[in-house]
Design an enzyme around this catalytic site. Structure first.
Site, PDB file in Angstrom:
ATOM      1  N   ASP A 279       5.564  -7.867   5.308  1.00  0.00           N
ATOM      2  CA  ASP A 279       5.566  -9.293   4.169  1.00  0.00           C
ATOM      3  C   ASP A 279       6.746  -8.741   3.285  1.00  0.00           C
ATOM      4  O   ASP A 279       7.655  -9.770   2.929  1.00  0.00           O
ATOM      5  CB  ASP A 279       4.385  -9.177   3.460  1.00  0.00           C
ATOM      6  CG  ASP A 279       3.445 -10.253   4.303  1.00  0.00           C
ATOM      7  OD1 ASP A 279       3.795 -10.601   5.206  1.00  0.00           O
ATOM      8  OD2 ASP A 279       2.312 -10.049   3.849  1.00  0.00           O
TER       9      ASP A 279
ATOM     10  N   TYR B 253      -7.882   5.774   2.339  1.00  0.00           N
ATOM     11  CA  TYR B 253      -7.291   6.091   1.076  1.00  0.00           C
ATOM     12  C   TYR B 253      -6.763   7.598   1.059  1.00  0.00           C
ATOM     13  O   TYR B 253      -5.661   7.905   0.425  1.00  0.00           O
ATOM     14  CB  TYR B 253      -7.839   5.588  -0.207  1.00  0.00           C
ATOM     15  CG  TYR B 253      -8.192   4.161  -0.207  1.00  0.00           C
ATOM     16  CD1 TYR B 253      -7.410   3.325  -0.426  1.00  0.00           C
ATOM     17  CD2 TYR B 253      -9.398   3.696   0.042  1.00  0.00           C
ATOM     18  CE1 TYR B 253      -7.398   1.878  -0.585  1.00  0.00           C
ATOM     19  CE2 TYR B 253      -9.578   2.289   0.187  1.00  0.00           C
ATOM     20  CZ  TYR B 253      -8.478   1.523   0.032  1.00  0.00           C
ATOM     21  OH  TYR B 253      -8.779   0.063  -0.049  1.00  0.00           O
TER      22      TYR B 253
ATOM     23  N   GLY C  73       0.705  -1.120  -0.030  1.00  0.00           N
ATOM     24  CA  GLY C  73       0.097   0.109   0.081  1.00  0.00           C
ATOM     25  C   GLY C  73       0.851   1.140  -0.156  1.00  0.00           C
ATOM     26  O   GLY C  73       1.921   1.341   0.651  1.00  0.00           O
TER      27      GLY C  73
ATOM     28  N   LYS D 271       8.125   0.504   5.500  1.00  0.00           N
ATOM     29  CA  LYS D 271       6.983   1.421   4.888  1.00  0.00           C
ATOM     30  C   LYS D 271       5.931   0.751   5.436  1.00  0.00           C
ATOM     31  O   LYS D 271       5.698  -0.378   5.235  1.00  0.00           O
ATOM     32  CB  LYS D 271       6.972   1.342   3.298  1.00  0.00           C
ATOM     33  CG  LYS D 271       5.934   1.814   2.510  1.00  0.00           C
ATOM     34  CD  LYS D 271       5.173   1.098   1.790  1.00  0.00           C
ATOM     35  CE  LYS D 271       4.454  -0.056   2.266  1.00  0.00           C
ATOM     36  NZ  LYS D 271       3.467  -0.678   1.653  1.00  0.00           N
ATOM     37  N   THR D 272       4.928   1.868   5.789  1.00  0.00           N
ATOM     38  CA  THR D 272       3.581   1.364   5.946  1.00  0.00           C
ATOM     39  C   THR D 272       2.773   2.468   6.760  1.00  0.00           C
ATOM     40  O   THR D 272       3.355   2.713   7.769  1.00  0.00           O
ATOM     41  CB  THR D 272       3.148  -0.046   6.508  1.00  0.00           C
ATOM     42  OG1 THR D 272       1.577   0.059   6.570  1.00  0.00           O
ATOM     43  CG2 THR D 272       3.836  -0.408   7.943  1.00  0.00           C
TER      44      THR D 272
ATOM     45  N   ASP E  87       0.312   2.096   8.499  1.00  0.00           N
ATOM     46  CA  ASP E  87      -0.382   1.235   9.413  1.00  0.00           C
ATOM     47  C   ASP E  87       0.551   1.453  10.844  1.00  0.00           C
ATOM     48  O   ASP E  87       0.220   1.251  11.853  1.00  0.00           O
ATOM     49  CB  ASP E  87      -0.659  -0.266   9.162  1.00  0.00           C
ATOM     50  CG  ASP E  87      -1.866  -0.286   8.169  1.00  0.00           C
ATOM     51  OD1 ASP E  87      -2.089   0.520   7.785  1.00  0.00           O
ATOM     52  OD2 ASP E  87      -2.097  -1.418   7.958  1.00  0.00           O
TER      53      ASP E  87
ATOM     54  N   GLY F  82      -5.939   0.701   8.652  1.00  0.00           N
ATOM     55  CA  GLY F  82      -4.992   0.143   9.679  1.00  0.00           C
ATOM     56  C   GLY F  82      -5.615  -1.267   9.804  1.00  0.00           C
ATOM     57  O   GLY F  82      -6.375  -1.655  10.647  1.00  0.00           O
TER      58      GLY F  82
ATOM     59  N   ARG G 219       1.123  -5.664  -5.042  1.00  0.00           N
ATOM     60  CA  ARG G 219       0.987  -6.467  -3.767  1.00  0.00           C
ATOM     61  C   ARG G 219       1.640  -7.847  -4.185  1.00  0.00           C
ATOM     62  O   ARG G 219       1.165  -8.812  -3.258  1.00  0.00           O
ATOM     63  CB  ARG G 219      -0.413  -6.797  -3.157  1.00  0.00           C
ATOM     64  CG  ARG G 219      -0.801  -5.509  -2.381  1.00  0.00           C
ATOM     65  CD  ARG G 219      -1.979  -5.408  -1.459  1.00  0.00           C
ATOM     66  NE  ARG G 219      -2.377  -4.341  -0.910  1.00  0.00           N
ATOM     67  CZ  ARG G 219      -1.839  -3.885   0.340  1.00  0.00           C
ATOM     68  NH1 ARG G 219      -0.860  -4.726   0.832  1.00  0.00           N
ATOM     69  NH2 ARG G 219      -2.141  -2.863   0.648  1.00  0.00           N
TER      70      ARG G 219
HETATM   71  P1  FBP Z   1       0.610  -1.976   3.573  1.00  0.00           P
HETATM   72  O1  FBP Z   1       0.556  -2.730   4.810  1.00  0.00           O
HETATM   73  O2  FBP Z   1       0.908  -2.642   2.312  1.00  0.00           O
HETATM   74  O3  FBP Z   1       1.441  -0.640   3.839  1.00  0.00           O
HETATM   75  O4  FBP Z   1      -1.026  -1.267   3.715  1.00  0.00           O
HETATM   76  C1  FBP Z   1      -1.729  -0.800   4.463  1.00  0.00           C
HETATM   77  C2  FBP Z   1      -3.266  -0.516   3.895  1.00  0.00           C
HETATM   78  O5  FBP Z   1      -3.033   0.692   3.651  1.00  0.00           O
HETATM   79  C3  FBP Z   1      -4.106  -0.831   4.953  1.00  0.00           C
HETATM   80  O6  FBP Z   1      -4.294   0.318   6.144  1.00  0.00           O
HETATM   81  C4  FBP Z   1      -5.316  -1.189   4.392  1.00  0.00           C
HETATM   82  O7  FBP Z   1      -6.261  -2.069   4.939  1.00  0.00           O
HETATM   83  C5  FBP Z   1      -4.778  -1.784   3.055  1.00  0.00           C
HETATM   84  O8  FBP Z   1      -3.500  -1.144   2.906  1.00  0.00           O
HETATM   85  C6  FBP Z   1      -5.632  -1.642   1.835  1.00  0.00           C
HETATM   86  O9  FBP Z   1      -5.203  -2.105   0.884  1.00  0.00           O
HETATM   87  P2  FBP Z   1      -5.565  -1.978  -0.645  1.00  0.00           P
HETATM   88  O10 FBP Z   1      -4.656  -0.723  -1.269  1.00  0.00           O
HETATM   89  O11 FBP Z   1      -5.151  -3.278  -1.447  1.00  0.00           O
HETATM   90  O12 FBP Z   1      -6.715  -1.601  -0.659  1.00  0.00           O
END
Ligand code: FBP
Length: 565
Positions: free
Chosen positions: A198, A438, A103, A224-225, A227, A273, A167
């Site tokens: 991951d 988002y 993400g 990175k994240t 979350d 999150g 992903r």
């Molecule tokens: P990462 O763990 O890859 O950084 O992504 C976190 C996140 O933003 C979460 O908070 C959310 O649940 C998820 O990605 C949403 O994923 P997608 O972009 O596939 O809808």
């Protein structure tokens, strides 16, 4: 090979005569333009010649024997720290690949700029390839050669669109082979994987594999994240968390003022999150909502959905007695996953949907355990439908897609009606639902994220220049002035534990969840009763890039570093 030829040869979407960036800085807003030209400060150790000092041998976060077997070539590696030196590293020409994984998180572009600028300055003539669309770009050898002109419009800007993300995982032997082929074809000296838990596990597996095959390609990770759940002592925070929380906190502050102005709405805000509740906790510390649900606490207290509903309803009733029929409630995206009875219901539903026909008459429900059947009937119809319909390719409910905030509104409504009939509640209740997710992932990075990411990228460049592999870029001492930040790398295997899956041990970097004994949660817990009844709302306003508020770091990080009471 020139950059233009390279881009064409690999069938990239920009298979034009010249690899041009997708963005045009000429059409930027004034703020975007001012960020483009913002000069980033570097920690002092990165401004001068340095050498690398290795720490003691490392172990793992758990099951060291298993991790040692899974990573025979990397296990035990020491962490690396950059220290000033009189003799600079010898100049080399390096070929480095970089990939954005998972993400979006504000600051990713600056990591790439940091790697690029380091190599421009200390290893002139080096080449940086950006793999397009995440790890799939490595496997399919889809890349673009990054140049100063190409990366310029992305400096200090949000998003991952410079090379885009994905992903996909490099998992099967065939996929590892594809990655090897790409590394050989491009003659890569190094690869930087910018990702979450991951992706960093994957980076370590790649580093191990390349070393096992005696390949020269070194692999580094970068934390990175948004979350905020990829962290440890040496890696105090993941980038993007600071910016995302500040964006959400601004929106929450606005909603609070709206609530106070109309006096008629309860705003239920679900915050991103996927697993951990760090974002929700940080936003609560920044804005002081009336109610905040922290998933880790719900799990620790083994609370049911009814317990959570009752807690919210109790506060609403108390506030009604004081004349407040409005408020703001924060809920983490992953809440549903923390409630044991819901987990049980979901796993039973997964089984039924995978193997049975779901008849309209509802006979299928008899296959549920009595407790799960009761819970299912207790849920609002819309949520029942979401639980039945939303399945990912592995046959699981996509919990993140379940509108927990709407579910809670409906359950609280029912409970309030009951209390009204019993004469225990005389207020008015109108719920408004929001999901802030988002909106926060691609904002202009804060000064903190911009600088932190640039230093992480610079560090990755320095570590690859020194021949390091299997480390995650680490920048520490973050509560101190930037000049005093420490820079180095931490052994990825030291962050790892194993999980048993399909009868085999699988390496994982454990997600860092909210600690109920940690300083951020304790501070929140000591204040929440006051926030519930008295309106102590704070509206942090938009992210600032200049002035006194521009360099303030998020509460979670400062409290964890012991730099805030
Ligand atoms: P990462 O763990 O890859 O950084 O992504 C976190 C996140 O933003 C979460 O908070 C959310 O649940 C998820 O990605 C949403 O994923 P997608 O972009 O596939 O809808």
């Amino acid at each position: 090979m020139s950059s233009s030829v390279t881009a064409m040869a690999n069938g990239g979407s920009d298979a034009s005569a010249k690899a041009t960036p997708g963005r045009l800085a000429g059409v930027y807003s004034e703020v975007q333009t001012s960020r483009l030209n913002h000069i980033l400060p570097l920690p002092s150790v990165l401004k001068k010649p340095f050498q690398i000092v290795d720490g003691p041998p490392s172990s793992s976060a758990g099951h060291p024997d298993e991790i040692a077997k899974l990573f025979p070539n990397l296990f035990g590696q020491p962490s690396a720290l950059l220290v000033p030196s009189d003799s600079p590293l010898s100049e080399k020409i390096l070929k480095i690949g970089v990939v954005l994984s998972g993400g979006q998180a504000p600051g990713g572009h600056n990591v790439i700029c940091g790697i690029f600028d380091y190599l421009q300055e200390r290893a002139k003539g080096s080449i940086v390839y950006g793999f397009k669309g995440g790890p799939a770009g490595i496997m399919k050898c889809k890349y673009v050669e990054l140049t100063s002109e190409f990366i310029y419009p992305y400096r200090n800007q949000g998003g991952f669109d410079m090379i885009c993300s994905g992903r996909d995982k490099i998992e099967t032997p065939e996929q590892f082979k594809q990655a090897e082929d790409t590394a050989s074809k491009l003659d890569l000296d190094g690869l930087v994987v910018i990702g979450g838990d991951d992706s960093n596990t994957n980076a370590c597996l790649l580093a191990e594999n390349f070393r096992h095959k005696n390949m020269k390609t070194r692999v580094l990770g970068c934390p990175k994240t948004i979350d905020g759940d990829l962290k440890c002592k040496e890696v105090p925070t993941s980038f993007g968390f600071d910016t995302a929380c500040k964006i959400y906190a601004e929106m929450i502050g606005n909603v609070m003022t709206d609530a106070r102005s109309t006096g008629k709405y309860y705003h239920f805000v679900r915050l991103m999150g996927r697993a951990a509740s760090h974002i929700t906790l940080e936003c609560a510390l920044q804005t002081h909502p009336n109610i905040t649900i922290i998933g880790e606490e719900v799990a620790a207290k083994k609370q049911t959905l009814k317990n959570v509903t009752d807690y919210i309803t109790d506060v609403i009733c108390k506030r009604a007695e004081l004349g407040y029929n409005y408020g703001v409630i924060l809920v983490p995206e992953g809440l549903i996953d923390f409630i044991p009875e819901v987990q049980q219901l979901i796993s039973e539903l997964n089984e039924i949907l995978a193997h049975d026909v779901v008849d309209e008459g509802g006979l299928w429900k008899q296959k549920l355990q009595p407790q799960s059947q009761q819970l299912f009937d207790f849920l609002p119809q819309a949520i029942q439908e979401q639980l039945m319909l939303e399945r990912d390719p592995h046959g699981n409910v996509q919990v993140a897609k379940i509108e927990t905030e709407k579910m809670l509104i409906s359950m609280v409504e029912t409970e309030l009606e009951k209390r009204k009939e019993e004469g225990k509640y005389k207020g008015q209740f109108k719920g408004q639902s929001h999901f802030f997710g988002y909106e926060g992932r691609c904002g202009l990075p804060t000064n903190f994220d911009s600088t932190y990411c640039y230093a992480l990228g610079y560090a990755a460049g320095a570590l690859l220049h020194s021949g390091k592999t299997g480390l995650i870029s680490s920048v520490g001492n973050l509560a101190a002035p930037i000049d005093e930040w420490t820079v180095g790398g931490t052994a990825l295997t030291s962050l790892m534990d194993v999980e048993r899956r399909h009868g085999k041990f699988k390496p994982v970097i454990k997600k860092a969840m909210v600690e109920l004994e940690g300083a951020p949660f304790k501070k929140f817990a000591s204040l929440r009763d006051e926030w519930a009844i008295k309106n102590r709302y704070i509206s942090p306003g938009p992210i600032q890039f200049h002035g006194p508020a521009s360099n303030v770091i998020n509460h979670t990080l400062l409290l964890e570093l012991g730099a805030q009471a």
